[in-house]
Design an enzyme around this catalytic site. Structure first.
Site, short mmCIF file in Angstrom:
data_model
loop_
_atom_site.label_atom_id
_atom_site.label_comp_id
_atom_site.label_asym_id
_atom_site.label_seq_id
_atom_site.Cartn_x
_atom_site.Cartn_y
_atom_site.Cartn_z
N ASP A 115 10.93 11.26 65.13
CA ASP A 115 9.96 10.26 64.67
C ASP A 115 9.09 10.76 63.53
O ASP A 115 8.34 9.99 62.94
CB ASP A 115 9.03 9.87 65.85
CG ASP A 115 9.49 8.60 66.54
OD1 ASP A 115 10.14 7.76 65.88
OD2 ASP A 115 9.18 8.44 67.74
N GLN A 141 9.32 8.38 73.71
CA GLN A 141 8.92 6.98 73.56
C GLN A 141 7.43 6.82 73.87
O GLN A 141 6.96 7.29 74.91
CB GLN A 141 9.77 6.09 74.48
CG GLN A 141 9.48 4.62 74.38
CD GLN A 141 9.84 4.03 73.00
OE1 GLN A 141 10.81 4.44 72.37
NE2 GLN A 141 9.03 3.09 72.55
N LYS A 149 17.61 1.44 71.02
CA LYS A 149 17.84 2.67 70.25
C LYS A 149 19.12 3.35 70.71
O LYS A 149 19.93 3.82 69.90
CB LYS A 149 16.65 3.62 70.41
CG LYS A 149 15.40 3.16 69.67
CD LYS A 149 14.15 3.95 70.06
CE LYS A 149 12.93 3.32 69.39
NZ LYS A 149 11.67 3.98 69.77
#
Ligand code: NDP
Length: 304
Positions: free
Chosen positions: A120, A97, A53
């Site tokens: 997200d 994460q 990422k």
């Protein structure tokens, strides 16, 4: 029938090029989008994902910072970090994460992220906005899959779609997006009766259950479009030979690395039934990262 590939890598490259052009436009306005990733613990797969990422973000001109903490970080300290990032006006997007270590309440942490910086799209406010069809950051994996289907010319409106898996990260938002695109949607899960029969109703079958090669050709209606979300590492030689009979390349990879990746679909029987199929690797994974970059730039634009 041997399924043709739904090319996640190609579509991801397209999205990344569009995001890079958008970042360049923002640079002209004096804005550099900023993504902050929070990683707790030493899970090797999480480290691989976070590095991917970070590299992808930098490659399109997004400023990226990874905040790494040991696995015994206490929840209060993690919440304090998120508060600090929420308050920092130079931060556009925050990603925690997953999975987090067991002693941390994941829901509490995700709810502590400012919804306007929620890379997200997992915050309940954004989940609600998505369900109501309002603008919101959309969870990256299902958003990437929808983009893939649309850009690869798969007709969705009026089709029967079955999503196997009901996680907050993949299954539920995937079903919401397919519904919004006018599919008739069924969500299947571990308590579903006659899973093969339910799956065989699908024109579009999305498989996200987390078990290597679980869905076989018997689950697939001839000609269906199949998206395999699963990423499972298999390390036993007999599994590699069962999933990839006669595939010298896979066997060589296994001999070199001690493992190989398999999706949730059986790679030997599903291609015989499906008309189109995402490969593993190189299908859904690159799309997830591309859509994270997209979300970051959208959040930067909205905030500034
Ligand atoms: P979760 O473990 O959170 O959810 C799995 C879902 O599958 C659950 O809803 C579960 O049902 C269902 N399930 C499990 N076993 C069965 C079964 N035997 N029959 C029917 N349903 C079953 O997984 P995620 O959604 O997070 O991930 C799914 C897969 O996708 C994993 O392989 C993961 O690695 C991969 N993934 C890939 C990404 C990418 O970028 N390519 C991103 C995210 C995930 P129930 O709710 O009843 O327990």
């Amino acid at each position: 029938m041997t399924a043709s590939i739904l090319d996640g890598k190609r579509v991801a490259a397209e999205i990344r090029a569009e995001v890079a052009a958008d970042v360049a436009r923002l640079a002209g306005e004096g804005i550099t989008p900023d993504l902050d990733v929070v990683l707790v613990g030493e899970d090797p797969a999480s480290h691989v994902y976070v590095n991917a990422k970070a590299n992808a973000a930098r490659s399109v001109g997004i400023r990226e910072t990874t905040h790494r903490y040991p696995r015994d970080l206490d929840q209060g300290a993690l919440l304090a970090t998120i508060d600090r990032l929420n308050a920092d006006s130079s931060v556009d997007a925050i990603l925690v994460q997953l999975p987090l270590p067991k002693h941390i309440d994941t829901a509490r942490v995700l709810e502590s992220i400012d919804p306007a910086k929620d890379a997200d799209g997992f915050h309940p406010v954004n989940v609600g906005r998505l369900v109501q069809g309002k603008p919101a950051p959309v969870p990256c994996t299902p958003a990437g899959i929808l983009e893939l289907l649309v850009r690869e010319g798969v007709e969705i409106a009026g089709k029967r779609a079955v999503v196997v898996g009901r996680s907050d990260i993949v299954g539920k938002p995937m079903a919401t997006l397919l519904l919004k695109a006018d599919a008739t949607v069924t969500i299947a899960h571990s308590k579903t009766r006659d899973l093969p029969g339910v799956c065989r109703e699908a024109d579009i079958l999305i498989v996200a259950l987390g078990r290597a090669g679980f869905v076989t050709g018997e689950y697939v209606k001839p000609g269906a479009v199949v998206v395999d979300v699963g990423i499972n590492r298999v390390s036993r030689r007999e599994d590699v030979e069962r999933f990839f009979p006669g595939d010298a390349v896979r066997l060589a990879e296994w001999e070199k690395k001690g493992s190989t990746l398999v999706g949730d679909c059986d790679p030997s029987s599903v291609p015989e039934q499906a008309s189109r199929l995402t490969p593993v690797p190189g299908g859904v994974g690159p799309l997830t990262i591309a859509r994270l970059l997209f979300n970051t730039v959208q959040l930067a634009r909205a905030r500034r």
